[in-house]
Design a protein around this motif. Structure first.
Motif, PDB file in Angstrom:
ATOM      1  N   VAL A   9       0.789  -1.089  -0.335  1.00 32.94           N
ATOM      2  CA  VAL A   9      -0.039   0.238  -0.439  1.00 32.94           C
ATOM      3  C   VAL A   9       0.274   1.214   0.403  1.00 32.94           C
ATOM      4  O   VAL A   9       1.993   1.511   0.787  1.00 32.94           O
ATOM      5  CB  VAL A   9      -1.194   0.447   1.219  1.00 32.94           C
ATOM      6  N   LEU A  10       1.011   2.025  -0.867  1.00 38.15           N
ATOM      7  CA  LEU A  10       1.570   3.662  -0.902  1.00 38.15           C
ATOM      8  C   LEU A  10       0.524   4.310  -0.337  1.00 38.15           C
ATOM      9  O   LEU A  10      -0.336   4.985  -0.234  1.00 38.15           O
ATOM     10  CB  LEU A  10       1.781   3.518  -2.135  1.00 38.15           C
ATOM     11  N   VAL A  11       1.677   4.835   0.430  1.00 37.54           N
ATOM     12  CA  VAL A  11       1.203   5.980   1.507  1.00 37.54           C
ATOM     13  C   VAL A  11       1.287   7.183   1.554  1.00 37.54           C
ATOM     14  O   VAL A  11       2.683   7.636   1.429  1.00 37.54           O
ATOM     15  CB  VAL A  11       1.330   5.294   3.703  1.00 37.54           C
ATOM     16  N   ILE A  41       3.987   1.779   2.270  1.00 37.55           N
ATOM     17  CA  ILE A  41       5.323   2.283   1.576  1.00 37.55           C
ATOM     18  C   ILE A  41       4.973   3.721   1.924  1.00 37.55           C
ATOM     19  O   ILE A  41       4.571   4.154   1.140  1.00 37.55           O
ATOM     20  CB  ILE A  41       5.308   1.551   0.041  1.00 37.55           C
ATOM     21  N   VAL A  42       5.896   4.209   2.630  1.00 30.60           N
ATOM     22  CA  VAL A  42       5.646   4.949   2.913  1.00 30.60           C
ATOM     23  C   VAL A  42       6.198   6.821   1.710  1.00 30.60           C
ATOM     24  O   VAL A  42       7.521   6.393   1.770  1.00 30.60           O
ATOM     25  CB  VAL A  42       6.032   5.702   3.938  1.00 30.60           C
ATOM     26  N   HIS A  43       5.906   7.406   0.903  1.00 28.74           N
ATOM     27  CA  HIS A  43       5.826   8.260   0.047  1.00 28.74           C
ATOM     28  C   HIS A  43       5.098  10.064  -0.021  1.00 28.74           C
ATOM     29  O   HIS A  43       3.779   9.728  -0.054  1.00 28.74           O
ATOM     30  CB  HIS A  43       5.638   7.243  -0.954  1.00 28.74           C
ATOM     31  N   ASN A  44       6.000  10.519   0.252  1.00 28.43           N
ATOM     32  CA  ASN A  44       5.970  12.075   0.427  1.00 28.43           C
ATOM     33  C   ASN A  44       5.226  12.445   2.137  1.00 28.43           C
ATOM     34  O   ASN A  44       4.271  13.490   2.182  1.00 28.43           O
ATOM     35  CB  ASN A  44       5.037  12.281  -0.837  1.00 28.43           C
ATOM     36  N   THR A  45       5.022  11.593   2.823  1.00 28.46           N
ATOM     37  CA  THR A  45       4.805  12.280   4.190  1.00 28.46           C
ATOM     38  C   THR A  45       5.167  11.023   4.884  1.00 28.46           C
ATOM     39  O   THR A  45       6.199  10.610   4.190  1.00 28.46           O
ATOM     40  CB  THR A  45       3.356  11.620   4.220  1.00 28.46           C
ATOM     41  N   THR A  46       5.305  11.120   5.953  1.00 34.72           N
ATOM     42  CA  THR A  46       5.911  10.449   7.179  1.00 34.72           C
ATOM     43  C   THR A  46       5.361   8.960   7.920  1.00 34.72           C
ATOM     44  O   THR A  46       3.722   9.280   7.709  1.00 34.72           O
ATOM     45  CB  THR A  46       6.379  11.199   8.198  1.00 34.72           C
ATOM     46  N   SER A  54      -4.076   6.340  10.952  1.00 26.85           N
ATOM     47  CA  SER A  54      -4.410   5.236  10.826  1.00 26.85           C
ATOM     48  C   SER A  54      -2.783   4.595  12.614  1.00 26.85           C
ATOM     49  O   SER A  54      -2.354   4.063  11.792  1.00 26.85           O
ATOM     50  CB  SER A  54      -4.812   4.144  10.274  1.00 26.85           C
ATOM     51  N   PRO A  55      -3.113   4.115  13.315  1.00 30.42           N
ATOM     52  CA  PRO A  55      -1.927   3.868  14.376  1.00 30.42           C
ATOM     53  C   PRO A  55      -1.498   2.389  14.035  1.00 30.42           C
ATOM     54  O   PRO A  55      -0.900   2.226  14.431  1.00 30.42           O
ATOM     55  CB  PRO A  55      -2.605   3.528  16.327  1.00 30.42           C
ATOM     56  N   MET A  56      -2.469   1.582  13.564  1.00 33.07           N
ATOM     57  CA  MET A  56      -2.200  -0.119  13.846  1.00 33.07           C
ATOM     58  C   MET A  56      -1.859   0.213  12.555  1.00 33.07           C
ATOM     59  O   MET A  56      -0.969  -1.051  12.486  1.00 33.07           O
ATOM     60  CB  MET A  56      -3.611  -0.575  13.524  1.00 33.07           C
ATOM     61  N   ILE A  57      -2.239   0.477  10.800  1.00 30.79           N
ATOM     62  CA  ILE A  57      -1.248   0.927   9.962  1.00 30.79           C
ATOM     63  C   ILE A  57       0.214   0.523  10.337  1.00 30.79           C
ATOM     64  O   ILE A  57       1.193   0.346   9.688  1.00 30.79           O
ATOM     65  CB  ILE A  57      -1.734   1.717   8.492  1.00 30.79           C
ATOM     66  N   ALA A  58       0.590   1.674  10.739  1.00 31.36           N
ATOM     67  CA  ALA A  58       1.354   2.517  11.532  1.00 31.36           C
ATOM     68  C   ALA A  58       2.727   1.994  11.721  1.00 31.36           C
ATOM     69  O   ALA A  58       3.433   1.805  11.961  1.00 31.36           O
ATOM     70  CB  ALA A  58       2.044   4.235  11.786  1.00 31.36           C
ATOM     71  N   THR A  59       2.101   0.719  12.743  1.00 28.44           N
ATOM     72  CA  THR A  59       2.837   0.009  13.525  1.00 28.44           C
ATOM     73  C   THR A  59       3.907  -1.568  12.522  1.00 28.44           C
ATOM     74  O   THR A  59       4.275  -1.936  13.049  1.00 28.44           O
ATOM     75  CB  THR A  59       2.202  -0.684  14.574  1.00 28.44           C
ATOM     76  N   SER A  60       3.491  -1.481  11.051  1.00 27.18           N
ATOM     77  CA  SER A  60       3.449  -2.584  10.030  1.00 27.18           C
ATOM     78  C   SER A  60       4.939  -2.076  10.146  1.00 27.18           C
ATOM     79  O   SER A  60       4.846  -0.957   9.696  1.00 27.18           O
ATOM     80  CB  SER A  60       2.908  -2.530   8.522  1.00 27.18           C
ATOM     81  N   SER A  61       5.753  -3.367   9.918  1.00 29.07           N
ATOM     82  CA  SER A  61       7.089  -2.926   9.369  1.00 29.07           C
ATOM     83  C   SER A  61       6.943  -2.696   7.841  1.00 29.07           C
ATOM     84  O   SER A  61       6.024  -3.044   6.732  1.00 29.07           O
ATOM     85  CB  SER A  61       8.470  -3.475   9.408  1.00 29.07           C
ATOM     86  N   LEU A  63       8.772   0.155   4.387  1.00 31.75           N
ATOM     87  CA  LEU A  63       9.648   1.333   3.782  1.00 31.75           C
ATOM     88  C   LEU A  63       8.910   2.003   3.917  1.00 31.75           C
ATOM     89  O   LEU A  63       7.765   3.160   3.591  1.00 31.75           O
ATOM     90  CB  LEU A  63       9.387   0.954   1.755  1.00 31.75           C
ATOM     91  N   ASP A  64      10.388   3.636   3.513  1.00 37.32           N
ATOM     92  CA  ASP A  64      10.390   4.675   3.153  1.00 37.32           C
ATOM     93  C   ASP A  64      11.041   5.263   2.783  1.00 37.32           C
ATOM     94  O   ASP A  64      12.382   5.245   2.214  1.00 37.32           O
ATOM     95  CB  ASP A  64      10.599   5.308   4.622  1.00 37.32           C
ATOM     96  N   THR A  65      10.376   5.563   1.090  1.00 36.12           N
ATOM     97  CA  THR A  65      11.284   6.701   0.291  1.00 36.12           C
ATOM     98  C   THR A  65      12.175   7.842   0.799  1.00 36.12           C
ATOM     99  O   THR A  65      12.748   8.218   0.011  1.00 36.12           O
ATOM    100  CB  THR A  65      10.470   7.466  -0.603  1.00 36.12           C
ATOM    101  N   ALA A  66      11.654   8.262   1.589  1.00 31.36           N
ATOM    102  CA  ALA A  66      12.215   9.795   1.883  1.00 31.36           C
ATOM    103  C   ALA A  66      13.700   9.060   2.992  1.00 31.36           C
ATOM    104  O   ALA A  66      14.838   9.241   3.036  1.00 31.36           O
ATOM    105  CB  ALA A  66      11.656  10.249   3.207  1.00 31.36           C
TER     106      ALA A  66
END
Length: 85
Positions: A9-11, A41-46, A54-61, A63-66
Motif C-alpha cells: 500500500v502506497l501511503v 510504503i510511505v511516500h511524500n509523508t511520514t 491509523s496507528p495500527m497500520i503505522a506499526t507494520s514494518s 518502507l519509506d522513500t524518504a
C-alpha cells in the motif's frame, strides 16, 4: 489478489486524507495487516503522519522513500516478493 501473499500500500498524503474520512479503507487495510500481508510504503509523508491517522497500520514494518531511494525500495520489494513466492 485473492492468492497474494503480500500486498503493498502506497501511503501518500492523499491516502492519509482518505483514511481520515473513510473508516472502510482503514478497516480493509487493518484486516490485511492482521494477516501479516500488508507492507506500507510511505511516500511524500511520514510514519508519524500515518500514525496520527491509523496507528495500527503505522506499526507494520514497511518502507519509506524518504529513507531509501526508489531503486533501493524496488529492490526491497523484489526481495519481499521472492520470500513470499
Amino acid at each position: 489478489m485473492a492468492n497474494s501473499k503480500i500486498r503493498l500500500v502506497l501511503v501518500t498524503p492523499a491516502l492519509l486524507e482518505r483514511l481520515s474520512r473513510e473508516s472502510v479503507a482503514d478497516k480493509e487495510l487493518s484486516v490485511l495487516l492482521a494477516r501479516n500481508q500488508l507492507v506500507p510504503i510511505v511516500h511524500n509523508t511520514t510514519y508519524d503522519a500515518l500514525r496520527n491517522v491509523s496507528p495500527m497500520i503505522a506499526t507494520s514494518s514497511g518502507l519509506d522513500t524518504a529513507e531509501d531511494s526508489m531503486v533501493v525500495v524496488a529492490k526491497k520489494i523484489a526481495e519481499l516478493v521472492t520470500l513470499h513466492a
